[in-house]
Scaffold this motif. Structure first.
Motif, PDB file in Angstrom:
ATOM      1  N   SER A  86      71.625  23.883  64.244  1.00  0.00           N
ATOM      2  CA  SER A  86      70.814  22.664  64.330  1.00  0.00           C
ATOM      3  C   SER A  86      70.521  22.138  62.928  1.00  0.00           C
ATOM      4  CB  SER A  86      69.490  22.993  65.049  1.00  0.00           C
ATOM      5  OG  SER A  86      68.617  21.891  65.074  1.00  0.00           O
ATOM      6  N   ILE A 102      69.417  21.085  59.405  1.00  0.00           N
ATOM      7  CA  ILE A 102      69.856  21.354  58.031  1.00  0.00           C
ATOM      8  C   ILE A 102      70.966  22.403  58.024  1.00  0.00           C
ATOM      9  CG2 ILE A 102      69.113  22.413  55.851  1.00  0.00           C
ATOM     10  CD1 ILE A 102      66.354  21.040  56.308  1.00  0.00           C
ATOM     11  N   ASP A 142      72.671  32.302  65.011  1.00  0.00           N
ATOM     12  CA  ASP A 142      71.545  31.520  65.527  1.00  0.00           C
ATOM     13  C   ASP A 142      71.077  32.119  66.846  1.00  0.00           C
ATOM     14  OD1 ASP A 142      69.826  29.315  66.491  1.00  0.00           O
ATOM     15  OD2 ASP A 142      70.786  28.143  64.929  1.00  0.00           O
ATOM     16  N   ASN A 153      68.438  30.169  56.459  1.00  0.00           N
ATOM     17  CA  ASN A 153      67.971  28.834  56.830  1.00  0.00           C
ATOM     18  C   ASN A 153      67.143  28.832  58.120  1.00  0.00           C
ATOM     19  OD1 ASN A 153      68.393  25.698  57.144  1.00  0.00           O
ATOM     20  ND2 ASN A 153      69.223  26.617  59.002  1.00  0.00           N
ATOM     21  N   TYR A 197      52.904  28.485  57.805  1.00  0.00           N
ATOM     22  CA  TYR A 197      54.176  27.941  57.293  1.00  0.00           C
ATOM     23  C   TYR A 197      54.139  27.867  55.765  1.00  0.00           C
ATOM     24  CZ  TYR A 197      58.274  24.857  56.940  1.00  0.00           C
ATOM     25  OH  TYR A 197      59.499  24.314  56.638  1.00  0.00           O
ATOM     26  N   ILE A 208      62.766  16.130  56.115  1.00  0.00           N
ATOM     27  CA  ILE A 208      64.121  15.909  56.615  1.00  0.00           C
ATOM     28  C   ILE A 208      64.025  15.739  58.129  1.00  0.00           C
ATOM     29  CG2 ILE A 208      66.488  16.819  56.666  1.00  0.00           C
ATOM     30  CD1 ILE A 208      65.320  16.525  53.792  1.00  0.00           C
ATOM     31  N   THR A 238      64.730  16.382  61.468  1.00  0.00           N
ATOM     32  CA  THR A 238      65.431  17.356  62.327  1.00  0.00           C
ATOM     33  C   THR A 238      64.516  17.711  63.497  1.00  0.00           C
ATOM     34  OG1 THR A 238      64.532  19.342  61.301  1.00  0.00           O
ATOM     35  CG2 THR A 238      66.506  18.414  60.266  1.00  0.00           C
TER      36      THR A 238
END
Ligand SMILES: NC(=O)c1ccc[n+]([C@@H]2O[C@H](COP(=O)([O-])OP(=O)(O)OC[C@H]3O[C@@H](n4cnc5c(N)ncnc54)[C@H](O)[C@@H]3O)[C@@H](O)[C@H]2O)c1
Length: 255
Positions: free
Chosen positions: A17, A19, A38, A90, A159, A192, A194
């Protein structure tokens, strides 16, 4: 002309997905063979389809990065046919729960975010360490603006903590693995567009506007905006770069 990543085997977590998918496509375009790791196998398969349709080489493996044993098993399986020389950490999640909110929800979000964004990065890196040392490999970790600051995106203590940790891990590993010729760097994306922030963007247009007022390039980023720095950090173009973070944030952190 040969691609910048010809002869490399790249493992990209969360490559199904956003990035990660953009990075997989760019790496394959530059000649790398890509393995997508993933938890979302449908997304990973879609990335394989996109890469192979464009003439690149990719395969997918279902992996939950929070499962340390599964990370070791995935690395062992891949190691039977090749050695990973590029690792992109990532895979990531985000939830925005105020620290003063429901105690059980806050604690669950803390556990989940730290497990995926921080412990997951350790699990995967540790599993591939022998292959990366054997190939004088490159590690690229996904940090954030929130590797430095906590502004404009409220209610995300977990986060922000995880992304500060990504930068710390990047620097510590760069220091420790430099003698083996392994380079370790991070990328700090700005906003970004997403799936990770689709809900937040839809529900909080004021927050998006506030971020854009602080972004000199005055637009949100796309996955392709992160792919360039990711290629650079994985390639010999960055042979003397380690322990760094490239901000790809439209200038957010500069002003
Ligand atoms: N989008 C942004 O604005 C932004 C900004 C800064 C940093 N980042 C970071 O970039 C990375 C990619 O985010 P994105 O925006 O592409 O989000 P995304 O939601 O589009 O993609 C994240 C991917 O990670 C995978 N994933 C989640 N948990 C996993 C697990 N336990 N095991 C394996 N895979 C898992 C998901 O299935 C998904 O494919 C994340 O680390 C994120 O924190 C994103």
């Amino acid at each position: 002309m040969a691609g910048l990543l010809e002869g490399h085997l790249a493992a990209v977590t969360g490559g199904g997905s956003g990035i990660g998918q953009g990075i997989c496509q760019a790496y394959a375009r530059e000649g790398a063979q890509v393995v997508i790791l993933d938890a979302n196998v449908e997304g990973a398969n879609e990335t394989v389809r996109l890469v192979t349709a464009a003439g690149g080489k990719a395969s997918a493996m279902k992996l939950d990065v929070t499962d340390r044993a599964a990370c070791r098993a995935a690395a062992a399986e891949i190691g039977k046919t090749g050695k990973v020389s590029i690792l992109v950490n990532n895979a990531g999640i985000n939830r925005r729960t105020p620290i003063t909110g429901d105690a059980a929800a806050v604690a669950k979000d803390w556990d989940d975010i730290i497990s995926v964004n921080l412990a997951g990065m350790f699990n995967v890196t540790h599993a591939f360490l022998d292959q990366l040392r054997a190939t004088k490999g490159r590690i690229v970790n996904l940090g954030s603006i929130q590797s430095f600051v906590h502004v404009s995106w409220p209610n995300s203590a977990a986060y922000t903590t995880s992304k500060h940790g990504v930068l710390g891990f990047t620097r510590a590993l760069a220091a420790e693995l430099g003698k083996d010729g392994v380079r370790v760097n991070a990328i700090g994306p700005g906003l970004i567009e997403t799936a990770i922030n689709a809900d937040a963007r839809a529900k909080n247009p004021d927050m998006v506007a506030a971020v854009m007022r602080h972004t000199p390039l005055n637009r949100p980023g796309k996955p392709a905006d992160i792919a360039g720095p990711a290629v650079f950090l994985a390639s010999d173009m960055s042979a003397y770069v380690t322990g760094g973070i490239i901000m790809a944030d439209g200038g957010f952190r500069s002003i």
